[in-house]
Design an enzyme around this catalytic site. Structure first.
Site, PDB file in Angstrom:
ATOM      1  N   HIS A   1       0.836  -1.206   0.000  1.00 56.39           N
ATOM      2  CA  HIS A   1       0.000   0.000   0.000  1.00 56.39           C
ATOM      3  C   HIS A   1       0.871   1.257   0.000  1.00 56.39           C
ATOM      4  CE1 HIS A   1      -2.308  -3.313   1.716  1.00 56.39           C
ATOM      5  NE2 HIS A   1      -3.408  -2.685   1.338  1.00 56.39           N
TER       6      HIS A   1
ATOM      7  N   HIS B   1      -2.097  -1.254   7.181  1.00 56.96           N
ATOM      8  CA  HIS B   1      -1.748  -1.499   5.766  1.00 56.96           C
ATOM      9  C   HIS B   1      -0.703  -0.504   5.267  1.00 56.96           C
ATOM     10  CE1 HIS B   1      -5.144   1.381   5.609  1.00 56.96           C
ATOM     11  NE2 HIS B   1      -4.538   1.863   4.537  1.00 56.96           N
TER      12      HIS B   1
ATOM     13  N   GLY C   1      -3.756  -3.903  11.497  1.00 55.50           N
ATOM     14  CA  GLY C   1      -4.156  -4.317  10.151  1.00 55.50           C
ATOM     15  C   GLY C   1      -5.664  -4.462  10.101  1.00 55.50           C
ATOM     16  N   PRO C   2      -6.240  -5.218  11.044  1.00 54.65           N
ATOM     17  CA  PRO C   2      -7.698  -5.187  11.144  1.00 54.65           C
ATOM     18  C   PRO C   2      -8.086  -3.774  11.609  1.00 54.65           C
ATOM     19  CG  PRO C   2      -6.778  -7.092  12.296  1.00 54.65           C
ATOM     20  CD  PRO C   2      -5.635  -6.157  11.990  1.00 54.65           C
TER      21      PRO C   2
ATOM     22  N   HIS D   1      -4.313   3.225  -3.292  1.00 49.62           N
ATOM     23  CA  HIS D   1      -4.435   2.621  -1.964  1.00 49.62           C
ATOM     24  C   HIS D   1      -3.631   1.332  -1.783  1.00 49.62           C
ATOM     25  CE1 HIS D   1      -6.156   0.742   1.571  1.00 49.62           C
ATOM     26  NE2 HIS D   1      -6.318  -0.326   0.818  1.00 49.62           N
TER      27      HIS D   1
ATOM     28  N   GLU E   1     -18.264  -4.398  24.153  1.00 54.42           N
ATOM     29  CA  GLU E   1     -17.408  -5.589  24.263  1.00 54.42           C
ATOM     30  C   GLU E   1     -16.210  -5.530  23.309  1.00 54.42           C
ATOM     31  OE1 GLU E   1     -20.679  -5.680  23.676  1.00 54.42           O
ATOM     32  OE2 GLU E   1     -21.616  -6.738  25.358  1.00 54.42           O
TER      33      GLU E   1
ATOM     34  N   PHE F   1     -21.676 -13.488  24.259  1.00 54.82           N
ATOM     35  CA  PHE F   1     -21.267 -12.212  23.650  1.00 54.82           C
ATOM     36  C   PHE F   1     -19.755 -12.111  23.451  1.00 54.82           C
ATOM     37  CE2 PHE F   1     -25.340 -10.918  25.886  1.00 54.82           C
ATOM     38  CZ  PHE F   1     -26.115 -11.135  24.752  1.00 54.82           C
TER      39      PHE F   1
ATOM     40  N   ASP G   1     -33.445 -16.707  29.292  1.00 52.48           N
ATOM     41  CA  ASP G   1     -33.148 -15.690  28.278  1.00 52.48           C
ATOM     42  C   ASP G   1     -33.182 -16.249  26.860  1.00 52.48           C
ATOM     43  OD1 ASP G   1     -32.975 -13.397  29.803  1.00 52.48           O
ATOM     44  OD2 ASP G   1     -30.883 -13.735  30.327  1.00 52.48           O
TER      45      ASP G   1
ATOM     46  N   HIS H   1     -29.176 -15.927  24.096  1.00 51.80           N
ATOM     47  CA  HIS H   1     -28.238 -15.782  25.208  1.00 51.80           C
ATOM     48  C   HIS H   1     -27.565 -17.100  25.592  1.00 51.80           C
ATOM     49  CE1 HIS H   1     -29.989 -11.884  25.386  1.00 51.80           C
ATOM     50  NE2 HIS H   1     -29.427 -11.562  26.541  1.00 51.80           N
TER      51      HIS H   1
ATOM     52  N   ARG I   1     -23.505 -19.958  35.365  1.00 47.40           N
ATOM     53  CA  ARG I   1     -24.399 -19.096  36.134  1.00 47.40           C
ATOM     54  C   ARG I   1     -24.967 -19.885  37.313  1.00 47.40           C
ATOM     55  NH1 ARG I   1     -30.602 -17.980  34.572  1.00 47.40           N
ATOM     56  NH2 ARG I   1     -31.027 -16.360  36.101  1.00 47.40           N
TER      57      ARG I   1
END
Ligand SMILES: Cc1ncc(C[n+]2csc(CCOP(=O)(O)OP(=O)(O)O)c2C)c(N)n1
Length: 685
Positions: free
Chosen positions: A39, A79, A127-128, A274, A423, A449, A481, A485, A532
Site C-alpha cells: 500500500h 496497511h 491491520g484489522p 491505496h 465488548e 457475547f 433468556d 443468550h 451461572r
C-alpha cells in the site's frame, strides 16, 4: 478512475524537512514496488505528518525500543506499514535496509502488516482496522493508571503519550466509536490521534459511504478536536500536536487533510493509490515530480539520514534523564521502584497464590462464576497489577474487586473498570493494557457475547498477550433468556483460536486452579468459562487430583477400582462433570465400570504427551463426551471412537433445568446412552 488533478499542496516544508519527508515517501514507494505488493498511498500522503511527530515530539530511543517511559506510537492503519518500516530504519532501529527490501517475504521482519514482537519498534500488531485505535486507548489507560500508582511529588517516572495514526477505515469501524467514547469519558488527555483524512478508501471516495461530520462525533465523545488543512505544513502539524499535548483533560484528535498517493500524477487522490504498487512508470513520474532521483532505489540522502539518526542521541539523552530520575525515585522510594520494575517485567510477587481459597462440599452448591469472584478477591489483595472489569455485567460476572475502587475520570487510582456495553472495545483495550505492560488485564462478559469481541481476542492470541477473559453464563442452563443468550458454538469457536487457552472448570476448586493457570500464563490469553448456576463442590479430600489434574487440561477425576478396566469413560467439561459423576454412581449399581475424566481445557489436554493421554483415555475403551455445546471438534481432541451428548442446534427459552433436560443433559439420558453403547459394543465383538 484514471487521472486526477494533481494536487501538489502549495505549502512546502523547509528544505531539510522536505528531504526527510521525501526520503520516507520514496522508501515506502520502493518497498512496495520491489515487493510488487502493498500500500503506497497512505505512506505518500501521511509521511509529512508522521515525520513531524517522530522528528519533533515523539520520545523514543531506537537503541532501547522497550524503555518503559517511551511514548507509544501505533499505526492503526496497519496497511500503511511501509511508512512505519521506513521510519524505523532511518531513525536507527534494528531494521536494516535489506529487511526493507524483503517486504512481505518469507521470514522477513517487514511483514505485510506490522506484527508485534517481530519488528523492534512495532508496538502492536495492526491491520484489522480500528484495533490499533482501541489498543491505544488501553495503552493510555495503562499509562495513567501506572502514573497514578507510582509517581510521587517531585518524582515523575511514568509520563508518556500514546499517539495513533488512524485512517478513514479506522474511524468507520464501530470499534473506534466504542473506544473513542471510553477515552472521552475517561478524559485520557495523553492520547493523541492523527487522522489521515484523505477522503479515499478502497472502493473510491468516502462520499460513497462515510459522510457524517466525523469530528463532531469525537467532539461529542468529549475529545479535543483540531483540523490541519495541509498535511505538508509541518509547522501547522507540530503546533496542533503541541496543543494536543497541552490539553490534559481530553483526548485529542487532529484531522489532517492528507492526499492519498501524494505526488503521483495519475493516482493521487484516487483509490488506485491505496493498495497496489504504483507501477514502475508511475514511480518514475512521481519521483521526477517531487525532484527525487529515479535511481538508485531505496535512496537515502546522507543529509537526511544524518538528521534522522539524531533520534538516537535525542532518545538516548531522554532515556538517560529518565534513568537518573528513576534512580532518585529509587533512593527515596526503594520499595516502589522495585515494585515498578517487577510489574513492568511481568514478574509475579512471591507467594501470590499462597492464600487462594479452598472450597469444601459444604460450600456447595456454588456457581463457578461465584467461585471465580471469590478467587479474584483474594488475587486482588496480592496482585495490585490486576485491573479489569466488565462490559456492564459485573454483578453477573462477579468481576468486581471489592475495595479496589473504580477507575474513573480523573480518579485513575481505582482498578475496577467499567467498559460500558462495548465488548469489542473492551477486548482491544485489554490488549492495549497488556501491550503497555505493568498490568494484568481481565474482562468479563457473557460467553455468548464473546462473539462481539472476537477480533481483539484473535489478536491477543496472535501477540501472546496475557489477557484474561471471564466468560459466564456458559450454556443452555442459563435458561430463560433463550437461544440468543445461550452459547452453543462459542466454546468451540474460542478453542479454535491458535494459542488461546480455554478453561471450563467443573466446580469451585477447579475454578481456583483455572485462575492459577490464567495468572501464571505470562504469554498468551486465557478464557475462563463459568456457570451461572450452582454446582456441587468437588471436595479436595475426595478428589485430590484436581490441583494436579487441571494444569494438565484433562485428568481422571474418578477411576474404577484398582486393576479393573473401565467399560466406558465419561468425558465431561464444566457443569456437565457432575452429571457424569452422578451417572457413574447409578451405573455402578448395574455393575457397569465407569471412569470419569474431567477436561477443563481441551487446548491444554491435547498438548500433553500421547502417553499421558492414553493413560487418561485408555485406547480401546468406549468414550462418551458430555458437553452443552456443539459436538464438532471433540473428535480431534479425543480420537474417533467416541459418542457425544452435545447441542448441535440453538437452545431455547425456558428455565435452565428444563432446557438441559430437553437437550438430553440428564443422568437418565446419559445412563441410557451408556447402556446402548455397551450393547452395541457387545454386538460388534
Ligand atoms: C476490519 C477490516 N476490514 C477491512 C479491511 C480491508 N481494508 C484494508 S484498508 C481498507 C480501507 C482503506 O481506506 P482507508 O482506511 O482510508 O485507508 P487509505 O485508503 O487511506 O490507505 C480496507 C477496507 C481491514 N484491513 N480491516
Amino acid at each position: 478512475m484514471t487521472t486526477s488533478t494533481v494536487l501538489l499542496t502549495p505549502i512546502a516544508p523547509p528544505a531539510l524537512d522536505e528531504l526527510c519527508i521525501n526520503t520516507l515517501r520514496f522508501l515506502a514507494v520502493d518497498i512496495v514496488q520491489k515487493a510488487n505488493s502493498g500500500h503506497p498511498g497512505l505512506p505518500l500522503g501521511s509521511a509529512a505528518m508522521a515525520y513531524t511527530l517522530w522528528d519533533r515530539l515523539l520520545k523514543f530511543n531506537p537503541r532501547d525500543p522497550l524503555w518503559p517511559d517511551r511514548d507509544r506510537f501505533l499505526l492503526s492503519a496497519g496497511h500503511g506499514c511501509a511508512l512505519l518500516y521506513a521510519l524505523l530504519h532511518v531513525t536507527g532501529f534494528d531494521l536494516p535496509l535489506e529487511e526493507l527490501e524483503r517486504f512481505r517475504q518469507w521470514g522477513s521482519r517487514t511483514p505485510g502488516h506490522p506484527e508485534y514482537e517481530k519488528t523492534a519498534g512495532v508496538e502492536a500488531t495492526t491491520g484489522p482496522l480500528g484495533q490499533g485505535f482501541a489498543d491505544a486507548v488501553g495503552m493510555a489507560i495503562a499509562e495513567v493508571s501506572l502514573a497514578t500508582r507510582f509517581n510521587r511529588p517531585g518524582h515523575i517516572i511514568v509520563d508518556h503519550y500514546t499517539y495513533v495514526l488512524a485512517s478513514d477505515g479506522d474511524l468507520e469501524e464501530g470499534i473506534s466509536s466504542e473506544a473513542g467514547s471510553v477515552a472521552g469519558h475517561l478524559r485520557l488527555g495523553k492520547l493523541i490521534v492523527l487522522y489521515a483524512n484523505n477522503h479515499i478508501t478502497i472502493e473510491g471516495s468516502t462520499e460513497l459511504a462515510f459522510t457524517e461530520y466525523r469530528m463532531a462525533r469525537f467532539a461529542a465523545f468529549g475529545w479535543h478536536v483540531q483540523h490541519v488543512e495541509q498535511s505538508n505544513d509541518v509547522d501547522a502539524v507540530e503546533s496542533a500536536l503541541r496543543a494536543a499535548q497541552q490539553e490534559m483533560g481530553r483526548p485529542s484528535i487532529i484531522a489532517v487533510r492528507t492526499h492519498i498517493g501524494f505526488g503521483s500524477p495519475h493516482k493521487q487522490d484516487t483509490a488506485a493509490a491505496h493498495g497496489e504498487p504504483l507501477g514502475v512508470e508511475e514511480v518514475r513520474l512521481t519521483k521526477e515530480g517531487l525532484g527525487w532521483p529515479v535511481a538508485p532505489l531505496f535512496h537515502i540522502p546522507d543529509e537526511a539520514l544524518e538528521h534522522f539518526r539524531e533520534a538516537i542521541s535525542r532518545g538516548g539523552a531522554a532515556q538517560k534523564d529518565w534513568k537518573l530520575r528513576f534512580q532518585a525515585y529509587g533512593d527515596e522510594y526503594p520499595d516502589q521502584a522495585a515494585e515498578f520494575k517487577r510489574v513492568i517485567a511481568s514478574e509475579l510477587p512471591k507467594d501470590w497464590d499462597a492464600s487462594l481459597p479452598v472450597f469444601t462440599s459444604a460450600n456447595g452448591p456454588m456457581a463457578t462464576r461465584i467461585a471465580s469472584g471469590k478467587t479474584i478477591e483474594v488475587l486482588a489483595s496480592h496482585l495490585p497489577e490486576l485491573m479489569g472489569g466488565s462490559a456492564d455485567l459485573a454483578p453477573s460476572t462477579h468481576t468486581n474487586m471489592e475495595g479496589a475502587g473504580n477507575f474513573e475520570p480523573e480518579n485513575w487510582a481505582g482498578h475496577n473498570m467499567h467498559f460500558g456495553i462495548r465488548e469489542h472495545a473492551m477486548g482491544a483495550i485489554l490488549n492495549g493494557m497488556a501491550l503497555h505492560r505493568g498490568l494484568i488485564p481481565y474482562g468479563g462478559n457473557f460467553l455468548v457475547f464473546s462473539d462481539y469481541m472476537r477480533p481483539p481476542m484473535r489478536l491477543a492470541a496472535m501477540n501472546h498477550l496475557p489477557v484474561i477473559y471471564v466468560f459466564t453464563h456458559d450454556g443452555l442452563a442459563m435458561g430463560e433468556d433463550g437461544p440468543t443468550h445461550q452459547p452453543v458454538e462459542q466454546l468451540l469457536g474460542l478453542r479454535s483460536i491458535p494459542g488461546m487457552v480455554v478453561l471450563r472448570p467443573a466446580d469451585a476448586n477447579e475454578t481456583v486452579a483455572a485462575w492459577r493457570i490464567a495468572i501464571g500464563r505470562k504469554k498468551g490469553p486465557v478464557a475462563l468459562v463459568l456457570t451461572r448456576q450452582g454446582l456441587p463442590v468437588l471436595d479436595l479430600a475426595r478428589y485430590p487430583g484436581i490441583p494436579v489434574g487441571v494444569p494438565l487440561g484433562g485428568y481422571v477425576l474418578v477411576d474404577c477400582d484398582a486393576g479393573i478396566q473401565p467399560d466406558i469413560i465419561l468425558i465431561a467439561t464444566g457443569s456437565e462433570v457432575h452429571l457424569a459423576l452422578e451417572s457413574r454412581d447409578r451405573l455402578a449399581t448395574e455393575n457397569i465400570q465407569v471412569r470419569v475424566v474431567s477436561v477443563p481445557s481441551t487446548n491444554i489436554f491435547s498438548a500433553q504427551s500421547d502417553e499421558y493421554r492414553d493413560k487418561v483415555l485408555t485406547p480401546g475403551v468406549r468414550l462418551l463426551v458430555i458437553e452443552a455445546g456443539v459436538s464438532l471438534g471433540w473428535r480431534s481432541y479425543v480420537g474417533s471412537q467416541i459418542a457425544v451428548i452435545a447441542v448441535d442446534t440453538f437452545g431455547a427459552s425456558a428455565p435452565g433445568p428444563v432446557v438441559m433436560e430437553h437437550y438430553g443433559f440428564t443422568v437418565d439420558n446419559i445412563c441410557s446412552r451408556v447402556r446402548h453403547l455397551l450393547l452395541e459394543t457387545q454386538r460388534k465383538s
